[in-house]
Design a protein around this motif. Sequence first.
Motif, short mmCIF file in Angstrom:
data_model
loop_
_atom_site.label_atom_id
_atom_site.label_comp_id
_atom_site.label_asym_id
_atom_site.label_seq_id
_atom_site.Cartn_x
_atom_site.Cartn_y
_atom_site.Cartn_z
N LEU A 179 41.91 38.53 38.26
CA LEU A 179 41.83 37.25 38.95
C LEU A 179 40.50 37.17 39.70
CD1 LEU A 179 45.43 36.85 40.43
CD2 LEU A 179 44.41 35.51 38.59
N PRO A 180 39.82 36.03 39.65
CA PRO A 180 38.50 35.92 40.28
C PRO A 180 38.47 36.35 41.74
CG PRO A 180 38.91 34.02 38.89
CD PRO A 180 40.19 34.80 38.92
N GLY A 181 39.47 35.97 42.50
CA GLY A 181 39.49 36.33 43.92
C GLY A 181 39.57 37.83 44.13
N TYR A 182 40.37 38.50 43.32
CA TYR A 182 40.52 39.94 43.47
C TYR A 182 39.28 40.68 42.96
CZ TYR A 182 45.44 38.80 44.36
OH TYR A 182 46.60 38.28 44.88
N LYS A 183 38.66 40.16 41.90
CA LYS A 183 37.42 40.76 41.42
C LYS A 183 36.32 40.62 42.47
CE LYS A 183 36.12 40.42 37.12
NZ LYS A 183 35.75 39.88 35.79
N ASN A 184 36.31 39.48 43.16
CA ASN A 184 35.32 39.29 44.22
C ASN A 184 35.57 40.23 45.39
OD1 ASN A 184 33.05 37.75 45.30
ND2 ASN A 184 34.51 36.95 46.78
N MET A 185 36.85 40.48 45.70
CA MET A 185 37.17 41.44 46.76
C MET A 185 36.65 42.82 46.41
SD MET A 185 41.03 40.46 48.02
CE MET A 185 41.06 41.81 49.19
N ALA A 186 36.80 43.20 45.14
CA ALA A 186 36.30 44.50 44.70
C ALA A 186 34.79 44.62 44.94
CB ALA A 186 36.63 44.72 43.23
N LYS A 187 34.07 43.53 44.64
CA LYS A 187 32.64 43.52 44.88
C LYS A 187 32.31 43.61 46.37
CE LYS A 187 31.49 40.74 40.79
NZ LYS A 187 30.96 39.43 40.33
N MET A 188 33.07 42.88 47.18
CA MET A 188 32.83 42.87 48.62
C MET A 188 33.01 44.25 49.23
SD MET A 188 34.30 39.30 50.23
CE MET A 188 35.98 39.56 49.68
N PHE A 189 34.00 44.99 48.71
CA PHE A 189 34.28 46.31 49.26
C PHE A 189 33.53 47.42 48.51
CE2 PHE A 189 37.89 43.88 50.89
CZ PHE A 189 37.85 44.26 52.23
N GLY A 190 32.63 47.01 47.64
CA GLY A 190 31.72 47.96 47.03
C GLY A 190 32.34 48.89 46.03
N GLY A 191 33.35 48.42 45.32
CA GLY A 191 33.98 49.29 44.34
C GLY A 191 34.52 48.53 43.16
N ASP A 192 34.98 49.28 42.18
CA ASP A 192 35.61 48.72 40.99
C ASP A 192 37.11 48.91 41.15
OD1 ASP A 192 36.68 48.16 38.55
OD2 ASP A 192 35.25 49.34 37.39
N ALA A 193 37.85 47.81 41.23
CA ALA A 193 39.28 47.89 41.51
C ALA A 193 40.02 48.71 40.46
CB ALA A 193 39.88 46.49 41.59
N ALA A 194 39.48 48.77 39.27
CA ALA A 194 40.17 49.50 38.21
C ALA A 194 40.06 51.02 38.39
CB ALA A 194 39.60 49.09 36.85
N HIS A 195 39.08 51.48 39.20
CA HIS A 195 38.85 52.91 39.31
C HIS A 195 38.89 53.44 40.74
CE1 HIS A 195 36.88 51.62 35.48
NE2 HIS A 195 37.50 52.68 35.04
N ALA A 196 38.56 52.63 41.71
CA ALA A 196 38.50 53.09 43.09
C ALA A 196 39.85 52.86 43.77
CB ALA A 196 37.39 52.37 43.85
N ALA A 197 40.54 53.93 44.11
CA ALA A 197 41.88 53.81 44.68
C ALA A 197 41.88 53.04 46.00
CB ALA A 197 42.48 55.20 44.87
N GLY A 198 40.87 53.30 46.84
CA GLY A 198 40.83 52.61 48.13
C GLY A 198 40.70 51.12 47.99
N VAL A 199 39.81 50.67 47.11
CA VAL A 199 39.64 49.23 46.86
C VAL A 199 40.89 48.65 46.23
CG1 VAL A 199 38.31 47.53 45.56
CG2 VAL A 199 37.14 49.44 46.65
N GLN A 200 41.48 49.41 45.33
CA GLN A 200 42.70 48.95 44.66
C GLN A 200 43.82 48.72 45.67
OE1 GLN A 200 44.91 51.52 41.72
NE2 GLN A 200 43.82 50.19 40.29
N ASN A 201 43.94 49.60 46.64
CA ASN A 201 44.98 49.45 47.66
C ASN A 201 44.76 48.20 48.50
OD1 ASN A 201 46.03 51.84 46.74
ND2 ASN A 201 45.38 53.06 48.50
N ILE A 202 43.50 47.92 48.85
CA ILE A 202 43.18 46.73 49.64
C ILE A 202 43.58 45.47 48.86
CG2 ILE A 202 41.30 45.35 50.62
CD1 ILE A 202 39.86 48.03 51.20
#
Length: 291
Positions: A179-202
């Motif tokens: 989803l665009p909003g969640y992909k943008n959050m991944a960018k904001m938190f400096g990670g790839d949601a598919a691989h970074a557990a911390g970003v994924q949790n957020i």
Amino acid sequence: MTRKLLLLPLLLLLLGFRADDRPAYRLFTAAGKPARYDKMLQELARADVVFFGEQHNDPIAHWLALQLTKDLLRLKQGQLVLGLEMFERDVQPLVDQYTTGEVAEEEFEARSRPWPNYGTDYKPLLLLAKQQKFRVVGTNVPRRYASMVGKNSLSVLDTLPAKSKAWLAPLPLTVDYELPGYKNMAKMFGGDAAHAAGVQNIIQAQALKDATMAYFLNQARPAGHLLLHLNGSYHSDNHDGILAYLRQQNPQLRVLTISTVTQEQLGKLDREQQQKADFILTVPADMTKTY
């Protein structure tokens, strides 16, 4: 270019304001065309659900949300439900008791965990509901559960007792990281949601909020009623967030959105703000804040 500059004062005049005006806000359509409040109001009144995406500390958005609630209440002849991100599901009994006059103001404010800006920004809506006798529904997940997910992932919710799970969207919860909003959050938190557990949790914590708000606002809307939902713009911008989960539950709903943005100038909607919502509320960048 010169011709365009010469035509600008005429265009501003036709739109109803002068170049030297100091407007508090302007409304635009998704495509960036100027919109009139009364025309927007008529269109919103024909929807099933309206999302008013606010900036939480913007006084103009809060004032306009109050006016919009009053006007939609009139047009819908009382068939209006107000949903608020600002109250969590486990305090819903208190919200009901306060708006029906069963709980005093002091007790309500002491026990309902209102936001710090409740007194200036949301209390007028609760007082209106109390006076006009329409329902207010707190739609948000209790923050303690979102915090748990942000630290430990959605799997932590499996350990909750059934009583606690009643305050959440039905589990298990599927998160679409594309989803665009969640992909943008991944960018904001400096990670790839598919691989970074911390970003994924957020993102999972955000999704829990979105899904819970969608679930309970959908439940709260009686047939034929309009549900006006107030939330932070990010939860509904680009018909994303809450709307993504709402479409899964009830794709037949007629849904319209408003997004609040700030701009240095209000004469024209900046290109990057276009298409964020069906209507864009623009507020001066130097507008005073409620906190």
